[in-house]
Write a protein that holds these residues in place. Structure first.
Motif, PDB file in Angstrom:
ATOM      1  N   ALA A  77       3.989 -28.960   8.212  1.00 13.31           N
ATOM      2  CA  ALA A  77       4.969 -28.053   7.596  1.00 13.31           C
ATOM      3  C   ALA A  77       4.857 -26.673   8.239  1.00 13.31           C
ATOM      4  O   ALA A  77       5.857 -26.040   8.594  1.00 13.31           O
ATOM      5  N   GLU A  78       3.639 -26.231   8.418  1.00 14.25           N
ATOM      6  CA  GLU A  78       3.395 -24.905   8.969  1.00 14.25           C
ATOM      7  C   GLU A  78       3.913 -24.780  10.410  1.00 14.25           C
ATOM      8  O   GLU A  78       4.543 -23.785  10.767  1.00 14.25           O
ATOM      9  N   ALA A  79       3.668 -25.798  11.224  1.00 15.36           N
ATOM     10  CA  ALA A  79       4.128 -25.760  12.622  1.00 15.36           C
ATOM     11  C   ALA A  79       5.651 -25.722  12.686  1.00 15.36           C
ATOM     12  O   ALA A  79       6.239 -25.009  13.514  1.00 15.36           O
ATOM     13  N   VAL A  80       6.309 -26.469  11.805  1.00 20.45           N
ATOM     14  CA  VAL A  80       7.778 -26.488  11.777  1.00 20.45           C
ATOM     15  C   VAL A  80       8.317 -25.099  11.414  1.00 20.45           C
ATOM     16  O   VAL A  80       9.197 -24.553  12.088  1.00 20.45           O
ATOM     17  N   PHE A  81       7.781 -24.499  10.361  1.00 18.09           N
ATOM     18  CA  PHE A  81       8.242 -23.167   9.946  1.00 18.09           C
ATOM     19  C   PHE A  81       7.960 -22.123  11.028  1.00 18.09           C
ATOM     20  O   PHE A  81       8.790 -21.259  11.311  1.00 18.09           O
ATOM     21  N   LYS A  82       6.777 -22.203  11.643  1.00 12.81           N
ATOM     22  CA  LYS A  82       6.434 -21.214  12.674  1.00 12.81           C
ATOM     23  C   LYS A  82       7.311 -21.372  13.912  1.00 12.81           C
ATOM     24  O   LYS A  82       7.719 -20.380  14.518  1.00 12.81           O
ATOM     25  N   SER A  83       7.596 -22.608  14.303  1.00 13.37           N
ATOM     26  CA  SER A  83       8.419 -22.791  15.505  1.00 13.37           C
ATOM     27  C   SER A  83       9.836 -22.294  15.238  1.00 13.37           C
ATOM     28  O   SER A  83      10.459 -21.664  16.099  1.00 13.37           O
ATOM     29  N   PHE A  84      10.333 -22.525  14.022  1.00  8.56           N
ATOM     30  CA  PHE A  84      11.657 -22.011  13.669  1.00  8.56           C
ATOM     31  C   PHE A  84      11.644 -20.475  13.706  1.00  8.56           C
ATOM     32  O   PHE A  84      12.558 -19.839  14.241  1.00  8.56           O
ATOM     33  N   ALA A  85      10.603 -19.886  13.156  1.00  9.30           N
ATOM     34  CA  ALA A  85      10.506 -18.422  13.088  1.00  9.30           C
ATOM     35  C   ALA A  85      10.490 -17.814  14.488  1.00  9.30           C
ATOM     36  O   ALA A  85      11.195 -16.836  14.762  1.00  9.30           O
ATOM     37  N   HIS A  86       9.697 -18.401  15.384  1.00  8.53           N
ATOM     38  CA  HIS A  86       9.610 -17.875  16.750  1.00  8.53           C
ATOM     39  C   HIS A  86      10.939 -18.001  17.484  1.00  8.53           C
ATOM     40  O   HIS A  86      11.376 -17.074  18.173  1.00  8.53           O
ATOM     41  N   ALA A  87      11.583 -19.155  17.345  1.00  7.29           N
ATOM     42  CA  ALA A  87      12.857 -19.352  18.037  1.00  7.29           C
ATOM     43  C   ALA A  87      13.921 -18.404  17.479  1.00  7.29           C
ATOM     44  O   ALA A  87      14.664 -17.779  18.236  1.00  7.29           O
ATOM     45  N   LEU A  88      13.963 -18.269  16.169  1.00  7.18           N
ATOM     46  CA  LEU A  88      14.961 -17.372  15.561  1.00  7.18           C
ATOM     47  C   LEU A  88      14.737 -15.933  16.003  1.00  7.18           C
ATOM     48  O   LEU A  88      15.677 -15.214  16.353  1.00  7.18           O
ATOM     49  N   SER A  89      13.469 -15.539  16.005  1.00  2.85           N
ATOM     50  CA  SER A  89      13.121 -14.181  16.425  1.00  2.85           C
ATOM     51  C   SER A  89      13.659 -13.889  17.830  1.00  2.85           C
ATOM     52  O   SER A  89      14.300 -12.865  18.067  1.00  2.85           O
ATOM     53  N   ASP A  90      13.417 -14.821  18.758  1.00  2.00           N
ATOM     54  CA  ASP A  90      13.875 -14.620  20.143  1.00  2.00           C
ATOM     55  C   ASP A  90      15.396 -14.677  20.245  1.00  2.00           C
ATOM     56  O   ASP A  90      16.000 -13.953  21.031  1.00  2.00           O
ATOM     57  N   ALA A  91      16.022 -15.540  19.453  1.00  2.22           N
ATOM     58  CA  ALA A  91      17.481 -15.727  19.546  1.00  2.22           C
ATOM     59  C   ALA A  91      18.254 -14.518  19.029  1.00  2.22           C
ATOM     60  O   ALA A  91      19.332 -14.209  19.525  1.00  2.22           O
ATOM     61  N   VAL A  92      17.717 -13.830  18.031  1.00  2.00           N
ATOM     62  CA  VAL A  92      18.464 -12.693  17.446  1.00  2.00           C
ATOM     63  C   VAL A  92      18.061 -11.349  18.066  1.00  2.00           C
ATOM     64  O   VAL A  92      18.607 -10.313  17.710  1.00  2.00           O
ATOM     65  N   LYS A  93      17.098 -11.392  18.984  1.00  2.00           N
ATOM     66  CA  LYS A  93      16.682 -10.154  19.656  1.00  2.00           C
ATOM     67  C   LYS A  93      17.848  -9.547  20.435  1.00  2.00           C
ATOM     68  O   LYS A  93      18.606 -10.271  21.074  1.00  2.00           O
ATOM     69  N   THR A  94      17.968  -8.228  20.389  1.00  2.00           N
ATOM     70  CA  THR A  94      19.028  -7.607  21.195  1.00  2.00           C
ATOM     71  C   THR A  94      18.478  -7.334  22.585  1.00  2.00           C
ATOM     72  O   THR A  94      17.472  -6.654  22.765  1.00  2.00           O
ATOM     73  N   THR A  95      19.167  -7.924  23.562  1.00  2.00           N
ATOM     74  CA  THR A  95      18.686  -7.848  24.942  1.00  2.00           C
ATOM     75  C   THR A  95      19.746  -7.224  25.848  1.00  2.00           C
ATOM     76  O   THR A  95      19.491  -6.967  27.010  1.00  2.00           O
ATOM     77  N   GLY A  96      20.951  -7.033  25.350  1.00  2.00           N
ATOM     78  CA  GLY A  96      22.020  -6.488  26.203  1.00  2.00           C
ATOM     79  C   GLY A  96      23.084  -5.804  25.386  1.00  2.00           C
ATOM     80  O   GLY A  96      22.828  -5.342  24.272  1.00  2.00           O
ATOM     81  N   GLU A  97      24.273  -5.765  25.922  1.00  2.00           N
ATOM     82  CA  GLU A  97      25.384  -5.049  25.288  1.00  2.00           C
ATOM     83  C   GLU A  97      26.532  -5.994  24.948  1.00  2.00           C
ATOM     84  O   GLU A  97      27.366  -5.690  24.102  1.00  2.00           O
ATOM     85  N   LYS A  98      26.553  -7.138  25.644  1.00  2.00           N
ATOM     86  CA  LYS A  98      27.725  -8.016  25.528  1.00  2.00           C
ATOM     87  C   LYS A  98      27.591  -9.017  24.387  1.00  2.00           C
ATOM     88  O   LYS A  98      26.484  -9.392  23.997  1.00  2.00           O
ATOM     89  N   ILE A  99      28.723  -9.487  23.889  1.00  2.00           N
ATOM     90  CA  ILE A  99      28.722 -10.645  22.998  1.00  2.00           C
ATOM     91  C   ILE A  99      28.485 -11.863  23.893  1.00  2.00           C
ATOM     92  O   ILE A  99      29.256 -12.100  24.826  1.00  2.00           O
ATOM     93  N   PRO A 100      27.378 -12.607  23.662  1.00  2.00           N
ATOM     94  CA  PRO A 100      26.989 -13.659  24.612  1.00  2.00           C
ATOM     95  C   PRO A 100      27.829 -14.933  24.476  1.00  2.00           C
ATOM     96  O   PRO A 100      27.336 -16.001  24.113  1.00  2.00           O
ATOM     97  N   SER A 101      29.124 -14.808  24.768  1.00  2.00           N
ATOM     98  CA  SER A 101      30.015 -15.964  24.746  1.00  2.00           C
ATOM     99  C   SER A 101      31.171 -15.714  25.694  1.00  2.00           C
ATOM    100  O   SER A 101      31.722 -14.611  25.736  1.00  2.00           O
ATOM    101  N   SER A 102      31.536 -16.753  26.477  1.00  2.00           N
ATOM    102  CA  SER A 102      32.674 -16.600  27.408  1.00  2.00           C
ATOM    103  C   SER A 102      33.989 -16.499  26.650  1.00  2.00           C
ATOM    104  O   SER A 102      35.000 -16.085  27.191  1.00  2.00           O
ATOM    105  N   LYS A 103      33.949 -16.862  25.364  1.00  2.00           N
ATOM    106  CA  LYS A 103      35.145 -16.689  24.510  1.00  2.00           C
ATOM    107  C   LYS A 103      35.323 -15.243  24.092  1.00  2.00           C
ATOM    108  O   LYS A 103      36.375 -14.850  23.622  1.00  2.00           O
ATOM    109  N   GLY A 104      34.223 -14.500  24.200  1.00  2.00           N
ATOM    110  CA  GLY A 104      34.270 -13.084  23.798  1.00  2.00           C
ATOM    111  C   GLY A 104      34.073 -12.873  22.315  1.00  2.00           C
ATOM    112  O   GLY A 104      34.172 -11.766  21.820  1.00  2.00           O
TER     113      GLY A 104
END
Ligand code: MN
Length: 193
Positions: free
Chosen positions: A163-190
């Motif tokens: 259970a702990e590994a599942v929650f931690k892996s989700f937390a790490h991935a979410l953290s990296d995914a929502v990090k602001t790294t640029g200025e653009k909306i990251p989609s070719s649809k805009g």
């Protein structure tokens, strides 16, 4: 600061969540379910997302409503705080081991709700928590957070570790995914809804 609060009251649960996506992993969690508190504390600590969760729920029935509804409120708040998603990384992957156990989460902050959940071994109780509720939590969180997540328990032995590994892996991935790294909306649809 991507910071805010969300409340929800039904005949089954009364929930208040506060979140700061740009925090440093400070938390104050009180769901009435000890092991679930432990999982949300890990979630905050390992994502760096500040998290306050308070629940008055019908845990005399069981923890199902409380766990699922926390997922709903956290998801709604995440979606609100991400706004137009300008500059976020969007995609992230995380593998987390815990002793004999290995979990992997791959996230796309897609604006589309989708959870692929493969954790066959995660069944039964640890402490006061029915570990099958892990899926209910992530399903609600992804549905209302409008994110795509592939959550897999690759292998494991001990239920607490799994259970702990599942929650931690989700937390790490979410953290990296929502990090602001640029200025653009990251989609070719805009646009990312
Ligand atoms: Mn633990």
């Amino acid at each position: 600061m991507r910071e805010g609060r969300q409340e929800r009251k039904t005949k089954e649960t009364e929930i208040c969540v506060k979140m700061n996506l740009d925090g440093n992993g400070a938390y104050d969690i009180s769901t009435g379910v000890g092991f679930f508190d432990h999982m949300l504390e890990l979630f905050s600590c390992h994502s760096g997302i500040d998290l306050f969760v308070s629940v008055k729920g019908d845990i005399k029935v069981d923890a199902h409503h409380s766990v699922e509804d926390v997922g709903i409120v956290m998801g709604k708040l995440l979606h609100e705080l991400l706004g137009d998603k300008k500059g976020i990384a969007r995609y992230a992957t995380s593998y987390i081991p815990m002793d004999e156990t290995l979990a992997r989460t791959v996230i796309d902050v897609s604006g589309r709700p989708c959870l692929v959940y493969r954790a066959d071994g995660l069944k039964g109780k640890t402490g006061d928590f029915d570990t099958e509720l892990t899926e209910e939590f992530f399903r609600a969180f992804c549905s209302y957070g409008m994110i795509t997540a592939h959550v897999e328990l690759l292998y494991g032995g001990n239920l607490h570790h799994m259970a702990e590994a599942v929650f931690k892996s989700f937390a790490h991935a979410l953290s990296d995914a929502v990090k602001t790294t640029g200025e653009k909306i990251p989609s070719s649809k805009g646009i990312l809804e």
